[in-house]
Design a protein around this motif. Structure first.
Motif, PDB file in Angstrom:
ATOM      1  N   LEU A   1      48.364  31.729  42.417  1.00  0.00           N
ATOM      2  CA  LEU A   1      47.108  31.033  42.665  1.00  0.00           C
ATOM      3  C   LEU A   1      46.111  31.372  41.561  1.00  0.00           C
ATOM      4  N   LEU A   2      46.077  32.635  41.181  1.00  0.00           N
ATOM      5  CA  LEU A   2      45.211  33.099  40.104  1.00  0.00           C
ATOM      6  C   LEU A   2      45.909  32.854  38.779  1.00  0.00           C
TER       7      LEU A   2
ATOM      8  N   ALA B   1      43.698  40.317  39.444  1.00  0.00           N
ATOM      9  CA  ALA B   1      43.204  39.866  40.734  1.00  0.00           C
ATOM     10  C   ALA B   1      41.739  39.444  40.642  1.00  0.00           C
ATOM     11  N   ILE B   2      41.356  38.620  41.597  1.00  0.00           N
ATOM     12  CA  ILE B   2      39.959  38.290  41.851  1.00  0.00           C
ATOM     13  C   ILE B   2      39.650  38.777  43.256  1.00  0.00           C
TER      14      ILE B   2
ATOM     15  N   TRP C   1      34.578  40.991  42.497  1.00  0.00           N
ATOM     16  CA  TRP C   1      35.422  41.862  41.667  1.00  0.00           C
ATOM     17  C   TRP C   1      36.261  40.969  40.774  1.00  0.00           C
ATOM     18  N   ARG C   2      36.176  41.215  39.472  1.00  0.00           N
ATOM     19  CA  ARG C   2      36.935  40.432  38.498  1.00  0.00           C
ATOM     20  C   ARG C   2      37.823  41.391  37.727  1.00  0.00           C
ATOM     21  N   MET C   3      39.141  41.268  37.923  1.00  0.00           N
ATOM     22  CA  MET C   3      40.083  42.198  37.337  1.00  0.00           C
ATOM     23  C   MET C   3      41.165  41.405  36.599  1.00  0.00           C
TER      24      MET C   3
ATOM     25  N   SER D   1      34.838  33.042  36.215  1.00  0.00           N
ATOM     26  CA  SER D   1      35.898  32.555  35.332  1.00  0.00           C
ATOM     27  C   SER D   1      37.177  33.372  35.468  1.00  0.00           C
ATOM     28  N   VAL D   2      38.292  32.730  35.120  1.00  0.00           N
ATOM     29  CA  VAL D   2      39.616  33.351  35.162  1.00  0.00           C
ATOM     30  C   VAL D   2      40.301  33.106  33.832  1.00  0.00           C
TER      31      VAL D   2
END
Length: 381
Positions: free
Chosen positions: A219-220, A321-322, A312-314, A254-255
């Motif tokens: 999904l991410l 992960a988000i 959390w943006r990792m 953003s991703v």
């Protein structure tokens, strides 16, 4: 009820099956390998492709979750370990070794965030006037004292449910009780979560609660983004981002593909609630399932009980992960938060309730409808 894009009555379904398990249901299982061996699991299948597993021995949280074979969450390499591997507070970060992972982890019930020492004078034990609490406390690695599950027909609808009680208590200290109920139904692609936390002790006790949703690949992925109605985000001190307010406002949503050497980023985001007091956030990926225009997940929660939202943006390799993290308070020492006016202290017998819904956005029409339904606000995307 809706099964495989067709509507059926209860009688029509039952005429066509030997067991309702052909369509969906909830069942108790146990893991037999690795660090998860011996832990129990309640598997929910709704018949739409939405499947999730409740972990009675891990805070009654949700472990694995998927939709139609597409994984929704981040999982650690060892799997979702049993609570007996938790190492207490030896270094303050045992939660990172055992607790983190799965669709969501409950953080609390006394403290959240980084390790801290919490005042405990009110409990009247001179040898424990203060107590250490590690990262996100320990409720996520505490087994349920009791739990039950089932499925019930209500006219033409078949409801699937589970309820459990998780206790966080220590002699000469807190006695907080989490009562949780999950509810979904055959034909649904969402689950409703209702929590009630009660102080069953005889002393005032600090209470904080954070829901740590961990959304992951596939999904991410590059092209995915977070959407919400929000104000101006605050870049937390542990963020790796070094940018102005305008850049932060876009950056937290953003991703990218995994980034070598990425540390971590966190933001406090003022979420805009609807007329009923609920806020909503979604992770959508329009490049996933391109034949239908994308796939996404949403979280809708009662922002009156959970007024603070931490993002959390990792983007690290391996830990990719988000995080959706609605919470009762920002991170900080309990004494400081009380001084700032946050209502942490719970009186004996007092209870607090929390509501949320997690679900799927399947296809462009559902994604667009979610975005169109967000309250008007600066920064809505």
């Amino acid at each position: 009820m809706r099964i495989d894009q067709h509507e059926y009555s209860r009688a029509d379904v039952l005429r066509r099956v030997g067991s309702l398990a052909q369509v969906g249901g909830v069942q108790l299982m146990a893991y037999e390998e690795g660090h998860a061996r011996g832990t129990r699991a309640l598997e929910f299948r709704t018949g739409t492709g939405f499947r999730f597993v409740v972990e009675p021995d891990r805070g009654f949280d949700i472990g694995f979750a998927e939709f139609g074979g597409t994984g929704l969450c981040w999982l650690p390499s060892k799997g979702l370990a049993g609570p007996w591997y938790y190492e207490g507070d030896l270094d303050g970060h045992a939660w990172l070794r055992v607790g983190l992972g799965g669709l969501f982890n409950t953080a609390g019930l006394v403290s959240i965030g980084t390790p801290q020492t919490v005042p405990a004078e009110q409990f009247g034990f001179t040898q424990r006037l203060a107590a250490p609490y590690g990262t996100h406390d320990r409720i996520a690695v505490t087994p349920a004292s009791t739990f039950a599950h089932g499925q019930d027909w209500e006219d033409e609808r078949c409801r699937l449910w589970a309820r459990g009680t998780v206790r966080q208590e220590i002699a000469y200290g807190e006695h907080l009780v989490l009562e949780r109920r999950y509810e979904t139904e055959i034909g649904s692609s969402s689950v409703h979560i209702h929590d009630r936390v009660t102080n069953e002790g005889w002393f005032e006790t600090p209470h904080q609660l954070l829901y740590h949703f961990n959304l992951g690949f596939p999904l991410l992925g590059d092209g995915a983004e977070v959407v919400a109605a929000h104000g101006t985000p605050q870049d937390l001190s542990f963020s790796t981002a070094d940018a102005g307010a305008d850049a932060v406002a876009a950056h937290w949503r953003s991703v990218t593909d995994p980034v070598a050497g990425f540390t971590h980023e966190g933001y406090i985001v003022p979420m805009v609630a609807d007329a009923h007091g609920y806020a909503a956030v979604a992770l959508v990926n329009r490049r996933l399932r391109p034949d239908i225009g994308g796939l996404g997940v949403y979280l809708r929660y009662d922002a009156r009980a959970l007024p603070v939202y931490v993002a959390w943006r990792m983007m690290r390799e391996g830990l990719y992960a988000i995080g959706f993290e609605p919470t009762t308070t920002p991170f900080g020492a309990t004494r400081d938060l009380i001084a700032e006016g946050f209502p942490l202290m719970m009186a004996p017998g007092e209870h607090r309730e929390y509501e949320m819904e997690f679900g799927m956005l399947v296809g462009a029409e559902a994604i667009d409808a979610f975005i169109a339904g967000l309250p008007n606000a600066r920064g809505r995307e």
